[in-house]
Design an enzyme around this catalytic site. Structure first.
Site, PDB file in Angstrom:
ATOM      1  N   GLY A  20      78.214  10.340  24.966  1.00 63.59           N
ATOM      2  CA  GLY A  20      78.240   9.192  23.862  1.00 63.59           C
ATOM      3  C   GLY A  20      77.156   8.546  24.282  1.00 63.59           C
ATOM      4  O   GLY A  20      75.934   8.967  24.449  1.00 63.59           O
ATOM      5  N   SER A  21      77.148   7.066  23.748  1.00 64.02           N
ATOM      6  CA  SER A  21      75.928   6.531  23.611  1.00 64.02           C
ATOM      7  C   SER A  21      75.692   5.979  25.427  1.00 64.02           C
ATOM      8  O   SER A  21      76.195   6.094  26.324  1.00 64.02           O
ATOM      9  CB  SER A  21      76.214   5.123  22.866  1.00 64.02           C
ATOM     10  OG  SER A  21      76.936   4.306  23.616  1.00 64.02           O
ATOM     11  N   THR A  44      74.389   2.971  26.212  1.00 65.93           N
ATOM     12  CA  THR A  44      75.045   1.844  26.376  1.00 65.93           C
ATOM     13  C   THR A  44      76.187   2.127  27.108  1.00 65.93           C
ATOM     14  O   THR A  44      76.527   1.645  28.112  1.00 65.93           O
ATOM     15  CB  THR A  44      75.189   0.837  25.039  1.00 65.93           C
ATOM     16  OG1 THR A  44      73.975   1.015  24.485  1.00 65.93           O
ATOM     17  CG2 THR A  44      75.536  -0.341  25.589  1.00 65.93           C
ATOM     18  N   GLY A  94      77.361   4.760  28.631  1.00 64.75           N
ATOM     19  CA  GLY A  94      77.059   5.586  29.751  1.00 64.75           C
ATOM     20  C   GLY A  94      76.856   4.730  30.872  1.00 64.75           C
ATOM     21  O   GLY A  94      77.081   5.016  32.139  1.00 64.75           O
ATOM     22  N   GLU A 119      76.194  12.554  29.492  1.00 64.14           N
ATOM     23  CA  GLU A 119      75.417  13.116  28.349  1.00 64.14           C
ATOM     24  C   GLU A 119      75.206  12.075  27.320  1.00 64.14           C
ATOM     25  O   GLU A 119      75.994  11.940  26.566  1.00 64.14           O
ATOM     26  CB  GLU A 119      76.108  14.492  27.996  1.00 64.14           C
ATOM     27  CG  GLU A 119      75.014  15.403  27.013  1.00 64.14           C
ATOM     28  CD  GLU A 119      73.859  15.633  28.013  1.00 64.14           C
ATOM     29  OE1 GLU A 119      72.892  15.293  27.496  1.00 64.14           O
ATOM     30  OE2 GLU A 119      74.032  16.306  28.906  1.00 64.14           O
ATOM     31  N   GLU A 160      75.498  20.345  31.415  1.00 66.86           N
ATOM     32  CA  GLU A 160      76.605  21.002  30.833  1.00 66.86           C
ATOM     33  C   GLU A 160      76.417  22.573  30.533  1.00 66.86           C
ATOM     34  O   GLU A 160      75.345  22.968  30.418  1.00 66.86           O
ATOM     35  CB  GLU A 160      77.343  20.344  29.469  1.00 66.86           C
ATOM     36  CG  GLU A 160      77.486  18.865  29.991  1.00 66.86           C
ATOM     37  CD  GLU A 160      78.216  18.291  29.080  1.00 66.86           C
ATOM     38  OE1 GLU A 160      77.842  17.734  27.838  1.00 66.86           O
ATOM     39  OE2 GLU A 160      79.662  18.050  29.132  1.00 66.86           O
TER      40      GLU A 160
END
Ligand code: UN1
Length: 505
Positions: free
Chosen positions: A241-242, A244, A246, A263, A473
């Site tokens: 995700g973003s 921020t 994360g 990620e 990943e």
């Protein structure tokens, strides 16, 4: 011939309700609240009614996952692999149906939705093989009559929090390897694509996954995501995700020493050198910048072009972008679908305003493209400089910036000048320059004569700098995120042997 854009689900009057999946049962949220999944190409069309879960639901899901862990971790890995393989094959059987649903729920054009589904199929087949691969090493001991070996152990309960831009592929990148390693999972998908996520869970159930091994809760980040991250019984979090979000998750996991794979964002660039095949680079730039309406972590939102070819490159890019048809991704002649929701649309347009204020030159687009859905025209700015916000911040939409440079060294310097490091690409026919770029580009993924998107599932995927926290990943290394190493020594000498001291005896 009239084109069929709508599906049965869309035309039908009855909107289906979907449930959470906890401990092997489909259940409603304890909140009694729901939210809608809508079609971004037809914002008034509701595709499904979802459970708005909260901490109580997450608590039950984690409890079920914790309970199932002992049995699942002892299930032989090849048997786990059989289930994951069956899931991959079921996805393959339903590829078209799943792709059509994905286009309706997420918006990407059907051809790209098929690619997303294909990534999940590939991951199913690939991860299933983990069940029959040796995971550890047998190594010599420094002492006689002593064995030394290593093996991978599951962590326990893993929380998988996934984004909407690859609504099937990314959940399988996380869930399949996590399960193959012997973990149990609580899956919390993005609220924009919960039906796709439900389909994946249904398929895993049908493939024979025992109850409690995979649990599923839908809901927003604050009410469902946050309690999952904070539950002390959850041993690891895998989040895409973003940056921020994360960072917030990382703060918490840092404090509690919880395993975390991140990620996050990207500000990827395609470098085009003077000697490059310009039409080929334009093909790559269009696919990289406007594929999935630019909503990929790997999207090419910067095009760093050497001055000698910059004019030709930009003209051709503009010409090709002008021919792109924006619309419903189910229609066969649509080149680019909508963005995911109203907030995304506003953000893309805000960056158009920012670009104008920063005196980037608008070459194409820069405006909305219809009111039925969240459509934006493919947008190209030129005269970019690395200190512009447009050149530094992730837009996550169909907007890209051409940045002229003088030399290879300057191109590499500009390419590396952001806080992200996911995917960088270079177009050149000069072998020496290509290899020099491979040495110097600071990103987890480098492409030569191909755009910034196109990762394959059997290679590591992930980035440096603010794109993540060092995990990757996919590929064999996918297991690193979901396992601990156990080192085992077996002394069969029948006497005390002291390492470092009794050696050589
Ligand atoms: C993402 O953008 O989050 O290489 C994943 C690609 C895809 C995966 C992208 N195979 O663009």
């Amino acid at each position: 011939m009239s084109q069929v854009a709508t599906s049965e689900a869309e035309r039908g009057t009855e909107v289906k309700s979907y449930k959470n999946y906890i401990g092997g049962s489909w259940v409603e949220s304890k909140t009694g609240r729901t939210f809608n999944s809508v079609n971004p190409a037809h914002k008034d069309r509701v595709l499904g009614v979802m459970q708005a879960s909260n901490a109580q639901d997450v608590d039950a899901a984690v409890g079920a996952a914790e309970k199932a862990f002992a049995g699942w971790r002892r299930t032989p890995a090849p048997a786990r692999g059989e289930i994951i393989l069956r899931a991959g094959l079921l996805i393959e059987q339903r590829k078209e149906e799943l792709a059509r649903l994905m286009t309706q729920e997420m918006g990407k054009v059907l051809k790209e939705a098929r690619g997303d589904v294909q990534e999940a199929i590939d991951m199913g087949k690939y991860a299933a093989g983990f069940g029959r691969r040796p995971f550890g090493e047998t190594v010599p001991s420094e002492l006689r009559n002593k064995a030394a070996l290593t093996r991978r152990e599951p962590l326990g309960v893993i929380g998988c929090i996934t984004p909407w831009n690859f609504p099937l592929a990314i959940p399988t990148w996380k869930i399949f390897p996590a399960l193959m390693a012997g973990n149990t999972v609580v899956f919390k998908p993005a609220s924009d694509t919960p039906i796709m996520a439900t389909r994946l869970v249904e398929i895993l159930e049908e493939a024979g996954l025992p109850g409690g091994v995979l649990n599923f809760v839908t809901g927003n980040a604050a009410e469902a995501g946050d309690p999952l991250v904070k539950d002390p019984r959850v041993a690891g979090i895998s989040f895409t995700g973003s940056t921020t979000a994360g960072r917030q998750i990382a703060e918490y996991c840092g404090k509690t020493l919880k395993r975390l794979g991140l990620e996050l964002g990207g500000k990827n660039a395609i470098v085009v050198l003077d000697d490059a095949d310009v039409p080929l680079a334009v093909d790559g730039a269009l696919w990289g910048a406007f594929g999935s309406s630019g909503q990929r972590c790997t999207a090419a939102s910067r095009l760093i072009v050497q001055r000698k070819v910059e004019g030709d490159f930009t003209d051709l890019l503009q010409e090709r972008a002008a021919k792109m048809k924006v619309g419903d991704g189910l229609l066969p002649d649509t080149d680019m679908g909508p963005v995911i929701n109203e907030a995304a649309l506003k953000k893309v347009h805000e960056y158009t305003e920012i670009g104008r204020r920063e005196h980037a030159r608008l070459v194409h687009g820069g405006d909305f493209a219809g009111s039925d859905g969240w459509f934006y025209r493919p947008t190209i700015f030129a005269d970019g400089r690395k200190d512009m916000r447009m050149a530094q911040e992730e837009i996550f939409g169909p907007s890209t910036l051409v940045m002229p440079v003088g030399s290879l060294e300057e191109a590499l310097e500009v390419a590396n000048s952001t806080s992200y490091g996911l995917s960088l690409s270079i177009y050149t026919n000069d072998l020496r320059k290509a290899f020099h770029a491979m040495d110097e580009l600071q990103s987890g993924i480098v492409y030569v004569n191909a755009p910034t998107i196109g990762a394959e599932i059997h290679l590591p995927f992930g980035g440096t700098k603010n794109t993540g926290n060092g995990h990757r990943e996919a590929g064999m290394v996918a297991l690193d995120e979901f396992t601990e190493w156990k080192t085992i020594y077996v002394d069969y000498s029948g006497r005390l042997q002291r390492a470092q001291i009794d050696t050589g005896e």
